[in-house]
Scaffold this active site. Sequence first.
Site, PDB file in Angstrom:
ATOM      1  N   LYS A   1       0.397   3.717  -2.417  1.00  0.00           N
ATOM      2  CA  LYS A   1      -0.434   4.798  -2.971  1.00  0.00           C
ATOM      3  C   LYS A   1       0.364   5.722  -3.888  1.00  0.00           C
ATOM      4  CE  LYS A   1      -3.370   5.141   1.174  1.00  0.00           C
ATOM      5  NZ  LYS A   1      -2.535   4.457   2.173  1.00  0.00           N
TER       6      LYS A   1
ATOM      7  N   ASP B   1       0.852  -1.203   0.000  1.00  0.00           N
ATOM      8  CA  ASP B   1       0.000   0.000   0.000  1.00  0.00           C
ATOM      9  C   ASP B   1       0.881   1.244   0.000  1.00  0.00           C
ATOM     10  OD1 ASP B   1      -2.057   1.863   0.483  1.00  0.00           O
ATOM     11  OD2 ASP B   1      -2.091   1.442   2.630  1.00  0.00           O
TER      12      ASP B   1
ATOM     13  N   THR C   1       6.714   7.797 -14.023  1.00  0.00           N
ATOM     14  CA  THR C   1       7.283   7.458 -12.711  1.00  0.00           C
ATOM     15  C   THR C   1       6.412   6.420 -12.005  1.00  0.00           C
ATOM     16  OG1 THR C   1       8.167   9.678 -12.601  1.00  0.00           O
ATOM     17  CG2 THR C   1       8.088   8.479 -10.529  1.00  0.00           C
TER      18      THR C   1
HETATM   19  O1  C5P Z   1      -5.042   1.477  12.008  1.00  0.00           O
HETATM   20  P1  C5P Z   1      -6.070   1.557  10.925  1.00  0.00           P
HETATM   21  O2  C5P Z   1      -7.036   0.401  10.949  1.00  0.00           O
HETATM   22  O3  C5P Z   1      -6.743   2.901  10.851  1.00  0.00           O
HETATM   23  O4  C5P Z   1      -5.214   1.369   9.576  1.00  0.00           O
HETATM   24  C1  C5P Z   1      -5.769   1.587   8.307  1.00  0.00           C
HETATM   25  C2  C5P Z   1      -4.700   1.396   7.284  1.00  0.00           C
HETATM   26  O5  C5P Z   1      -5.284   1.569   6.000  1.00  0.00           O
HETATM   27  C3  C5P Z   1      -3.541   2.378   7.379  1.00  0.00           C
HETATM   28  O6  C5P Z   1      -2.373   1.649   7.068  1.00  0.00           O
HETATM   29  C4  C5P Z   1      -3.815   3.406   6.295  1.00  0.00           C
HETATM   30  O7  C5P Z   1      -2.637   3.879   5.711  1.00  0.00           O
HETATM   31  C5  C5P Z   1      -4.594   2.578   5.270  1.00  0.00           C
HETATM   32  N1  C5P Z   1      -5.510   3.319   4.413  1.00  0.00           N
HETATM   33  C6  C5P Z   1      -6.517   4.128   4.888  1.00  0.00           C
HETATM   34  N2  C5P Z   1      -7.338   4.814   4.023  1.00  0.00           N
HETATM   35  C7  C5P Z   1      -7.184   4.672   2.718  1.00  0.00           C
HETATM   36  C8  C5P Z   1      -6.160   3.839   2.216  1.00  0.00           C
HETATM   37  C9  C5P Z   1      -5.359   3.165   3.116  1.00  0.00           C
HETATM   38  O8  C5P Z   1      -6.703   4.218   6.092  1.00  0.00           O
HETATM   39  N3  C5P Z   1      -8.027   5.281   1.885  1.00  0.00           N
END
Ligand code: C5P
Length: 238
Positions: free
Chosen positions: A62, A60, A69
């Site tokens: 993003k 992940d 790139t």
């Molecule tokens: O600790 P928590 O359950 O909030 O973690 C959610 C994870 O999902 C984190 O690693 C965050 O970076 C990721 N994430 C998010 N929202 C998004 C994409 C990824 O919270 N839209």
Amino acid sequence: MRLPSEERLIVALDVPAAPEAARWAKRLSPAVKHFKIGLELFTGGGPAVFKNIPNGVFLDLKFFDIPNTMVGALNAAASLNPFLVNVHALAGPAALEQCARAVKSQRPRPRLLAVTILTSFTGPELRKIGVNVPMEKMVSRLCGIALEAGCDGVVASPLEAPRLRKEYGKKFLIVTPGVRPAWSAKNDQQRVATPAEAIRNGADYIVVGRPILAAPKPLEAARMVIEEIRRAGRGQKR
Ligand code: C5P
């Protein structure tokens, strides 16, 4: 997508270094089949992080850059053999098309997800940055652009999943972070739902981080989430 309940949970290993991540993976792997390596861990531990984490990694990172790139980064990511990778849908249709093409030329290939609007975003924040379209509509618009560009699915809030299923059908992946079991804290996530709600709303995979890692008994917490997924999935047609 039809998936066993235990495969629908992805645990976010949001820790700073590879040894700690490896310890978590070992501790949770009796129940957990998928782990997420995100910005913190990948920046701290580098590609070596993959070595001690079982197969089935969601990388992940993003990506959000110019198309050339992003394509280079995705090709490098694919060499680590994750099963899911992602980019920001806001990179735009041309970038998404090139990213989808690049990922599809890889063997084996990961599935490519487009991040719609981060689940930590609120409506007022969206307006503040100049997006005057309601949240749900914006998420839906970005989902449509991503699917048209050839992405395999999207990352969205569980609250937006029903609309996405209604508008775009069943043949794409929805991965939802912002999942909070009833027994856990919300932290900085704003648009949250329980694991059961996320599954009933149409999510294929749910990402859970802090509610499991910060639980007094993390393995038990993971098992509780999987059990909740199992119960929610019963009787579901998807
Ligand atoms: O600790 P928590 O359950 O909030 O973690 C959610 C994870 O999902 C984190 O690693 C965050 O970076 C990721 N994430 C998010 N929202 C998004 C994409 C990824 O919270 N839209």
